[in-house]
Every structure is written in C-alpha cells, then in structure tokens.
Write a protein that holds these residues in place. Structure first.
Motif, PDB file in Angstrom:
ATOM      1  N   TYR A 371       0.830  -1.196   0.000  1.00 32.48           N
ATOM      2  CA  TYR A 371       0.000   0.000   0.000  1.00 32.48           C
ATOM      3  C   TYR A 371       0.873   1.258   0.000  1.00 32.48           C
ATOM      4  O   TYR A 371       0.680   2.188  -0.788  1.00 32.48           O
ATOM      5  N   ARG A 373       3.947   1.699  -0.968  1.00 29.22           N
ATOM      6  CA  ARG A 373       4.641   1.903  -2.250  1.00 29.22           C
ATOM      7  C   ARG A 373       3.672   2.458  -3.287  1.00 29.22           C
ATOM      8  O   ARG A 373       3.996   3.372  -4.040  1.00 29.22           O
ATOM      9  N   SER A 374       2.437   1.886  -3.304  1.00 30.13           N
ATOM     10  CA  SER A 374       1.476   2.318  -4.331  1.00 30.13           C
ATOM     11  C   SER A 374       1.080   3.784  -4.133  1.00 30.13           C
ATOM     12  O   SER A 374       0.719   4.467  -5.086  1.00 30.13           O
ATOM     13  N   GLN A 375       1.174   4.270  -2.903  1.00 28.50           N
ATOM     14  CA  GLN A 375       0.796   5.659  -2.626  1.00 28.50           C
ATOM     15  C   GLN A 375       1.983   6.620  -2.722  1.00 28.50           C
ATOM     16  O   GLN A 375       1.814   7.818  -2.536  1.00 28.50           O
TER      17      GLN A 375
END
Lengths: 394, 212
Positions: A371, A373-375
């Motif tokens: 999460y 990393r994705s943000q």
C-alpha cells in the motif's frame, strides 16, 4: 425519480484538479501581491441590476435566483461590476488608487445547455488609476503573470475603444451603430452589403482592416485621408506600445476592430490568445464606477481577468500530474499500540513538519508495504504494543 | 499549418476550384473512390477537412479550421461567432416559402395563424414569421421537407431553392423569397486577428480571386 447526477455544465474538481488549479493560482497571486494588489471577496449573489447595468453582460446570460421580498438576484457572471459597486461610494473618501485582486468563481448561462456554467477567474482591478502609467502597469503585470506560470506561446491583441469610437464618429450618426456592429463582428460581407454611400463604405472597410504590427497600423491611421485630429490618441498608443517592448515575447497585434468585449470599456482593451483559447482579457473603464455612485461620480479604472479553465487546459502538460503523497505511514501493529501511534504521528507532523497518515486496518506487513509503495509514501513507522518504534525506508 | 473546412455536397466543386486558383489543391476530395476526410495539399502548405455543410461553421468557430466555405443560409441559421470575409458568388440559391399548388393560400399573408411550417431551417423560419407577427408551429425536419404539404402535415415549408425543379416535380409553388444565399468565406476570429500562419496572405489572395 430524483436526479442525483450533476446538472449540465457543472463539474467536480477532484484533488489532482485542485492541486493543478492551485499551482496556477498561487503563482498568479504571488505576482499580484508583489505589485501591491490586495485580495477582495465580493458576494456570489448580487441584484440583477448591479450585474447588468454596465452593459457588458446580457441579461439572458445571468443565472437568476429568487431572493426574499420578490427581489430578483443573479449569480455574478464576472467580478468587475461587483468590485465597481463595492468601491463606487467608498473610493472618493479613501486614498486612490486602489489595487485589488480576486480569485473567484463566476456563473454564465450559455445557449447550448451542456456548456460549462461555472468558471474560475483570477484578475486585478486598478481603481482610480489613470493614464499611461496605469495602462502600462496593467499590461506589464499581465505579461508577468503569464511568465510566472510559464505559458509557452501567447499573443496579445490590443485595441483602443476610445480611438475606434473617434474613428466611428467621423461617420454620419445614422450609420454608426450598423458599421460598429459589422466591425465588432468582423463581418466584412455585412459591411459590403450595408445600404450606405460608397465613399463611407470604403472608409468603413479601411477601419475593419486596421490590424497588425502597431507602428504600421498607427501609420496607416495617420495616412487615412478622412482622419483628422487624432494625433494625441495615436501618440499615446505609440508610447504605450514602446513601454511593452522587451517585456512581451512577441509584440502585440494592434487591432482597432477589437470592440466585441467592450460594453463598459472606454480606452484600451486587450485579449491574450494562446492556441484557440482566450486566456485573459481586460480593458479601461472610466465611466463604470459612476453608474454605482449616488452622485454619478466616476473614477477612471482598468483591470484584467485570467480565465483559469482555459489557462489550465493550455498549461496541462506542464502542471503537476500527481497529488502530493504523505511522507510517512504510521502503523499500529497491535490494538495496544493505537494510542502510541497517534502520539508518534503527531510528533512527526509538529516536530518535523512532515505529512503522516495512519494505517487503519491492521493489514499484514506485506500488504502495508505494498500500500505504502502504491501511494508513493517514503517511510513507514511500525509502532509496537509498548510504544517501540521501528522505521523503514520504502 | 492552415486548415480549411470544405462543405460536402453542392458547394464542394466550386470550393475546391477557388482554393486551386490560389495554389491549394484539394481535388482528392472529388475522387469518388476516396473516403478520406482530411487531406494535405500536395505542396504541404495547408490541409482540408471534408465536413457536412452545416458543420463547416462549427469547425471554424472552435478554431479547428481557420477558414471555411459555407452558405449564407447556414450562417443565418446557426449564427456562429466567425468572421464573414467574402461573398464568393457561387452556390446561388434562395430561402423560400412554398405551398402545395392546390393550396388555398397563395401568399404568406393568406396563411392562417398557427399554421404548421415544416423546415430544416428552424431559426430562420421562426424569426421570419415573428417578423411578420404571424404565430406558427414550426415542425423541424432533416430532409425531404417537400413531403410536409404533400402529406398534409404542414401548410407550408421554408426551404432552400436553387433551380426550383424539386418543388415543381412535387407539385409545390414558391410564394415568398426570404433571402438570396451564396457561398461565404468565413474565418476563425482569433486566428484572423493574430494572423496565425500568415492566414491573411491567403485571405488576400482569395479576395483578389473573388474580385472584391
């Protein structure tokens, strides 16, 4: 059935749209303030008459609202009328000039119902500002604003309602309105078909074509056999254009047929064009404040406004393409750690002035990292039950 | 590069001819085998869009084309914000009111209030009847307007007439001419004002060709 969708012409601005819009606005406002302008906020709703008395806005383009006591109110379609109303009775008693700026939404009812109805504008008004210095200040400030947002290609079209009106006044009064309309609409065919004497028609055609490199156009005006006594107006424009040199990426187009947006304008008028968009427009309005003053006393004024949606579209490739993500993700690894989690996140925000968000779901370690990393989050703080803190770079 | 919008249909051939006379060759649009809607002149100096006659002014108003050729009738119907530069003289026709040759109404003034008028040119029809203070019901149609009086759906039609043959063959007669229409050269106002891509040089050449 209740319609739960957006009305035609309305739109939501999601966080990325807002980030991009604010990127533009903050640069413009920094420039406005650097030139000594102060922000003014006027009401969204005004009496219908206030909005239309200046003649710049057609009644049918105002979105009307029922007020109390059977008053008809309107959503402002532009800001200049409201600012003129606010200062008309005040300006005689306070120091002039007044330098004001605004950054607000405006509303227009447009014929095709799917067209946009709410717009954002950012602009300035120099109330009580008169003469060459005031006109030049406004044009140079506008150029600086465009530079501050790195607008790549733009061209100013500059007109002078005062000079064009003086030229139109050489025509017999019964023809003036029709000729003015054809010139404002760039309707050359209409002009050729007007039932007026040939001599006047050829003069009107001269007037329609007064457009191009400023010095050339002014020489053309001087060379017109039917033009007299305009030396003062012409030398004024010449001085103004000279002041713009080296401050504009390309010299302005002097266009004496630029009348369309006039309404209340009395002196110079201008539009900034980039691609197919009019990015900004403005002009001098020396009589407008008098319409709102109980004694009819006016103060010469000038201003401009930037059309933020169009500017946004043109600037799109250079605007931020992502919203800022949080720098830290603070994760409680057990229920007992919740209290410590809030304490640590607060410390990050206040002590280190960084943004910190909290993991809400007690997801397992790999899900939290994925999460983060994705943000685009840079660091994770793992908070243990006893308040033990482990940090991890992503 | 300058883009011009050319109208499909009756004005196309003359439109291509006038651009050819100023050195721009868009005759590829006349090739019946071609389905292309956008072509570049062989010299690479300008491109052309092939669009419906009613849409020419739309492309020009939005600036996707800097120039266009369109009938006066379309300009009066759509009232686009475009510069009207030249009367090109070709495509001559007239906007007329016609009724069945059996009709008891042989003049506009005979038409009773609340008559039904079929037309493709809704705004023109409405404004005309408003100007003579006759309340009518306008029935918008997209084609074969002549069927209005034939079927009895409408008392009259407002339609474009060039030779009058269609009216004759369908048993209709003209009772009023609203205006004469010819092809017009129109321009995107902003491009015309700032003379983008030296647009005005091309307009001057066209002016010379059109003898104005």
């Amino acid at each position: 059935m209740v319609n739960l969708t957006l009305p035609a012409g309305a739109k939501d601005l999601l966080p990325l749209d807002v980030a991009q819009k604010q990127w533009i606005e903050s640069r413009l406002q920094t420039e406005f303030r650097a030139w000594g302008y102060h922000c003014i906020i006027t009401p969204t709703l005004e009496h219908l008459g206030t909005l239309t008395v200046g003649g710049a806005v057609k009644l049918e383009s105002v979105i009307q609202v029922d007020g109390s006591n059977a008053e008809i109110l309107g959503l402002r379609p532009e800001l200049t009328a409201s600012i003129a109303r606010a200062y008309a009775s005040r300006i005689g008693k306070i120091n002039s000039p007044q330098r004001l700026y605004y950054n607000d939404n405006v509303f227009r009812k447009l014929p095709s119902s799917n067209r946009q109805q709410e717009f954002y504008q950012s602009g300035v008004e120099l109330l009580g500002g008169v003469g060459l210095l005031a006109d030049a200040e406004i044009l140079l400030l506008l150029a600086k604003c465009l530079e501050s947002v790195n607008l790549p290609h733009w061209q100013m079209v500059l007109g002078d309602v005062g000079l064009t009106t003086a030229l139109l006044n050489t025509f017999p009064s019964q023809y003036r309105q029709k000729i003015r309309q054809c010139i404002a609409d760039l309707d050359r065919v209409g002009l050729l078909n007007l039932a007026i004497p040939d001599q006047l028609k050829s003069q009107a055609l001269d007037l329609l074509d007064l457009r191009g490199q400023p010095q050339q156009v002014l020489d053309q005006v001087l060379a017109l056999s039917w033009v007299h006594n305009l030396d003062a107006e012409i030398s004024y424009l010449k001085s103004l254009v000279e002041l713009l040199e080296n401050n504009f990426p390309t010299p302005p187009v002097l266009d004496l047929s630029l009348l369309q947006s006039c309404g209340y304008y009395t002196g110079i008028v201008f539009e900034v064009v980039s691609g197919n968009y009019v990015i900004a427009q403005g002009g001098r309005y020396d009589q407008l404040l008098g319409l709102y003053n109980s004694q009819g006393i006016s103060h010469p004024s000038i201003g401009f406004c930037l059309n933020l949606e169009d500017l946004h579209k043109v600037l799109m490739p250079t605007l931020p393409q992502e919203i800022d993500s949080s720098e830290w993700l603070v994760v409680a690894i057990a229920h007992e750690a919740i209290k410590h989690t809030f304490v640590y996140a607060a410390e990050l925000r206040s002590k280190y002035a960084v943004s910190a968000e909290i993991e809400l779901e007690f997801r397992d370690r790999s899900a939290v990292i994925a999460y983060g990393r994705s943000q685009g989050i840079k660091q994770i703080a793992w908070i243990g039950a006893s308040g033990v803190i482990g940090t991890e770079q992503l | 590069m300058i883009t011009v919008a050319l109208p499909k249909g009756s004005l196309l051939k003359d439109s291509i001819a006038i651009f050819k006379s100023v050195g721009l060759d868009f005759s590829a649009f006349l090739d019946p085998a071609s389905r292309q809607l956008q072509i570049t002149d062989p010299t690479g100096t300008a491109q052309a869009l092939l669009v419906r006659a009613q849409d020419v002014s739309v492309y020009v108003e939005y600036g996707q084309a800097q120039l266009g050729i369109v009938g006066e009738d379309v300009l009066r119907e759509k009232m686009p914000k475009v510069a009207r530069l030249l009367d090109l003289g070709f495509g001559k026709c007239r906007m007329s009111i016609a009724v069945s040759n059996q009709s008891p109404y042989q003049s506009v003034l005979d038409l009773p209030p609340h008559s039904r008028i079929a037309s493709k040119s809704v705004r023109i029809a409405r404004e005309y009847f408003q100007s003579i203070d006759l309340p009518v019901e306008i029935i918008p149609l997209y084609g074969s307007v002549e069927l209005g009086p034939i079927t009895g759906m409408s008392e009259a039609i407002v339609d474009l007439v060039s030779t009058g043959r269609t009216l004759l063959e369908n048993g209709l007669v003209e009772i009023e001419v609203l205006f004469e229409s010819t092809a017009r050269l129109i321009a995107h106002p902003l491009s015309y004002r700032v003379n983008s891509d030296r647009l005005n040089d091309l307009v001057d050449k066209l002016k010379f060709t059109a003898k104005y």
